[in-house]
Scaffold this motif. Structure first.
Motif, PDB file in Angstrom:
ATOM      1  N   MET A   1       0.907  -1.126  -0.049  1.00  0.00           N
ATOM      2  CA  MET A   1       0.012  -0.095  -0.133  1.00  0.00           C
ATOM      3  C   MET A   1       0.908   1.114   0.026  1.00  0.00           C
ATOM      4  O   MET A   1       1.645   1.447   0.508  1.00  0.00           O
ATOM      5  N   LEU A   3       0.906   5.414   0.742  1.00  0.00           N
ATOM      6  CA  LEU A   3       0.327   6.488   1.227  1.00  0.00           C
ATOM      7  C   LEU A   3       0.688   7.638   0.159  1.00  0.00           C
ATOM      8  O   LEU A   3       1.771   7.958  -0.044  1.00  0.00           O
ATOM      9  N   LEU A   5      -0.018  11.680  -0.546  1.00  0.00           N
ATOM     10  CA  LEU A   5      -0.623  12.897   0.004  1.00  0.00           C
ATOM     11  C   LEU A   5      -0.506  13.994  -0.911  1.00  0.00           C
ATOM     12  O   LEU A   5       0.272  14.414  -1.403  1.00  0.00           O
TER      13      LEU A   5
ATOM     14  N   THR B  12       2.779  16.629   6.574  1.00  0.00           N
ATOM     15  CA  THR B  12       3.320  15.547   7.555  1.00  0.00           C
ATOM     16  C   THR B  12       2.477  14.387   7.153  1.00  0.00           C
ATOM     17  O   THR B  12       1.318  14.488   6.980  1.00  0.00           O
ATOM     18  N   VAL B  13       3.214  13.223   7.075  1.00  0.00           N
ATOM     19  CA  VAL B  13       2.550  11.893   6.858  1.00  0.00           C
ATOM     20  C   VAL B  13       3.111  10.887   8.193  1.00  0.00           C
ATOM     21  O   VAL B  13       4.393  10.954   8.303  1.00  0.00           O
ATOM     22  N   SER B  16       0.438   4.341   9.372  1.00  0.00           N
ATOM     23  CA  SER B  16      -0.193   3.518  10.174  1.00  0.00           C
ATOM     24  C   SER B  16      -0.686   2.034   9.512  1.00  0.00           C
ATOM     25  O   SER B  16      -0.331   2.004   8.246  1.00  0.00           O
ATOM     26  N   SER B  19       0.713  -2.120   6.169  1.00  0.00           N
ATOM     27  CA  SER B  19       1.027  -2.440   5.064  1.00  0.00           C
ATOM     28  C   SER B  19       1.824  -1.528   4.028  1.00  0.00           C
ATOM     29  O   SER B  19       1.685  -1.434   2.747  1.00  0.00           O
ATOM     30  N   THR B  20       1.839  -0.311   4.646  1.00  0.00           N
ATOM     31  CA  THR B  20       2.383   0.902   3.906  1.00  0.00           C
ATOM     32  C   THR B  20       3.936   0.617   3.410  1.00  0.00           C
ATOM     33  O   THR B  20       4.692   0.496   4.327  1.00  0.00           O
ATOM     34  N   THR B  21       4.149   0.724   2.133  1.00  0.00           N
ATOM     35  CA  THR B  21       5.648   0.502   1.584  1.00  0.00           C
ATOM     36  C   THR B  21       6.167   2.003   1.203  1.00  0.00           C
ATOM     37  O   THR B  21       7.594   1.882   1.032  1.00  0.00           O
ATOM     38  N   GLU B  22       5.527   2.846   0.808  1.00  0.00           N
ATOM     39  CA  GLU B  22       5.927   4.136   0.461  1.00  0.00           C
ATOM     40  C   GLU B  22       4.899   5.280   0.878  1.00  0.00           C
ATOM     41  O   GLU B  22       3.846   5.008   1.059  1.00  0.00           O
ATOM     42  N   VAL B  23       5.673   6.373   0.813  1.00  0.00           N
ATOM     43  CA  VAL B  23       4.917   7.644   0.860  1.00  0.00           C
ATOM     44  C   VAL B  23       5.166   8.676  -0.075  1.00  0.00           C
ATOM     45  O   VAL B  23       6.312   8.744  -0.392  1.00  0.00           O
ATOM     46  N   THR B  24       4.173   9.115  -0.716  1.00  0.00           N
ATOM     47  CA  THR B  24       4.372  10.165  -1.582  1.00  0.00           C
ATOM     48  C   THR B  24       3.756  11.532  -1.414  1.00  0.00           C
ATOM     49  O   THR B  24       2.630  11.585  -1.097  1.00  0.00           O
ATOM     50  N   PHE B  25       4.501  12.530  -1.781  1.00  0.00           N
ATOM     51  CA  PHE B  25       3.924  13.953  -1.630  1.00  0.00           C
ATOM     52  C   PHE B  25       3.781  14.084  -2.995  1.00  0.00           C
ATOM     53  O   PHE B  25       4.656  14.390  -3.828  1.00  0.00           O
ATOM     54  N   SER B  26       2.496  14.642  -3.289  1.00  0.00           N
ATOM     55  CA  SER B  26       2.141  15.026  -4.638  1.00  0.00           C
ATOM     56  C   SER B  26       1.634  16.449  -5.131  1.00  0.00           C
ATOM     57  O   SER B  26       1.463  17.325  -3.821  1.00  0.00           O
TER      58      SER B  26
END
Lengths: 183, 169
Positions: A1, A3, A5, B12-13, B16, B19-26
């Motif tokens: 999954m 995230l 933002l 800010t992220v 939780s 299953s989170t494998t990545e974070v994207t600021f778009s």
């Protein structure tokens, strides 16, 4: 999954949490290049200075800085990092005529510098510079380093000069000076 | 003379779940430079903590890195990679690793983009490490999205990522 933002642009984004970090001036090198970037008449209304500097260089050389147009042997520096092929390197020198900011290549790939000058207007002590610089400017000569510099003078800093040891800064080289306030 | 306050927290992220494998600021826009601060821990050991711009997973990145662990040093460099490097090994220890990552002039459309980072993993064991890296993204496109990933592994819940924007005068 993943995230993901969404972000609003500055005008509609989250409110800035701090009012202590201010942009003072920006210099962008135009067509034809330039020998140096210089900030003069730096106001004394801050506690610390911060420079974000991206250099594009006409030749393989060193990235340097001078303070208050002082060309005397009043600077020292040291560093740890990775330069070119091989292992981790460390070095330094005293009685220099400038502060070393990193290695740079003849390249259209930018060398980035993040520079802090602490307590720049204090007239009771010498001035200390700390910085991080890096750029992957070809497989033969990447550079990344953590550096410190010393200007052995108690005068308040009122001008800063960024320049290559040889050659010129190419078009689109850019530096911005910021001031950080104390309380 | 000063143009006004800047260094604005954009978003800010905090991760939780499991299953989170990545974070994207778009949809990034409106600033001159970007700073990302992260405090992360993966659920498995990985070989690299990675950054991708604009979703580009092609072989358009190169990097150089060095690190020290209190008793020895190490260095790596590579070209044609599918990510920019925030640091090398990121371990599933009890101690998180903290990063600060800088991109100057991220919106310009005339030069390639350089990412420089510092990573610190303080630990009361031989797993402690400090590292620094520089990466190039071989694209002149403006950066509009910024993805951080633990090499495909899951990020522990509570990992935090904050993106700041700095506007030049």
């Amino acid at each position: 999954m993943s995230l993901i933002l969404g972000i609003l642009a500055q005008s509609g984004g989250a409110a800035g949490a701090a009012n202590s970090y201010e942009s003072i001036a920006t210099v962008t090198v135009g067509s034809g290049g330039a020998s140096y970037i210089e900030f003069t008449s730096i106001p004394s209304t801050f506690e610390h200075l911060h420079i974000r500097y991206t250099s594009l260089n006409s030749t393989t050389t060193s990235s340097l800085m001078q303070v208050n147009a002082d060309t005397g042997s009043n600077y020292s520096y040291h560093y740890v990092g990775r330069a070119g092929a091989g292992s981790v390197v460390a070095g330094g020198a005293s009685s220099q005529s400038n502060i070393f900011l990193g290695n740079t290549q003849q390249s259209t790939i930018p060398l980035s510098h993040i520079i802090d000058i602490l307590d720049y207007k204090n007239t009771n002590k010498y001035k200390t510079v700390r910085l991080l610089s890096g750029g992957y400017q070809g497989a033969y000569a990447p550079w990344v380093g953590l550096l410190s510099g010393l200007w052995q003078n108690t005068n308040a800093i009122t001008s800063l000069k960024l320049y290559p040891a040889s050659g010129t800064l190419l078009e689109y080289s850019k530096a911005t000076l910021y001031g950080i306030k104390g309380v | 003379m000063a143009a006004g306050s800047t260094y604005t927290p954009i978003a800010t992220v905090t991760t939780s779940g499991s299953s989170t494998t990545e974070v994207t600021f778009s949809s990034i826009s409106g600033y001159t430079d970007l700073i990302c601060v992260a405090n992360v821990k993966p659920t498995a050991n990985i070989t690299a903590f990675q950054v991708r711009f604009n979703g580009d997973s092609g072989g358009n990145y190169s990097y150089v890195q060095y690190s020290g662990n209190g008793s020895s040093t190490a260095t790596t460099t590579d070209t044609g990679q599918t990510y920019a490097l925030a640091s090398g090994a990121l371990l599933n220890t009890t101690d998180p690793t903290v990063y600060i990552m800088y991109v100057n002039d991220y919106a310009n459309t005339t030069t390639y983009k350089t990412l420089i980072t510092r990573g610190n993993r303080p630990a009361d064991t031989s797993l402690a490490a400090v590292s620094e890296s520089a990466s190039i993204w071989l694209s002149t496109s403006a950066i509009t999205s910024y993805t951080l990933r633990a090499g495909g592994e899951v990020l522990v819940a509570g990992s935090t990522f904050t993106l700041y924007g700095i506007a030049a005068a």
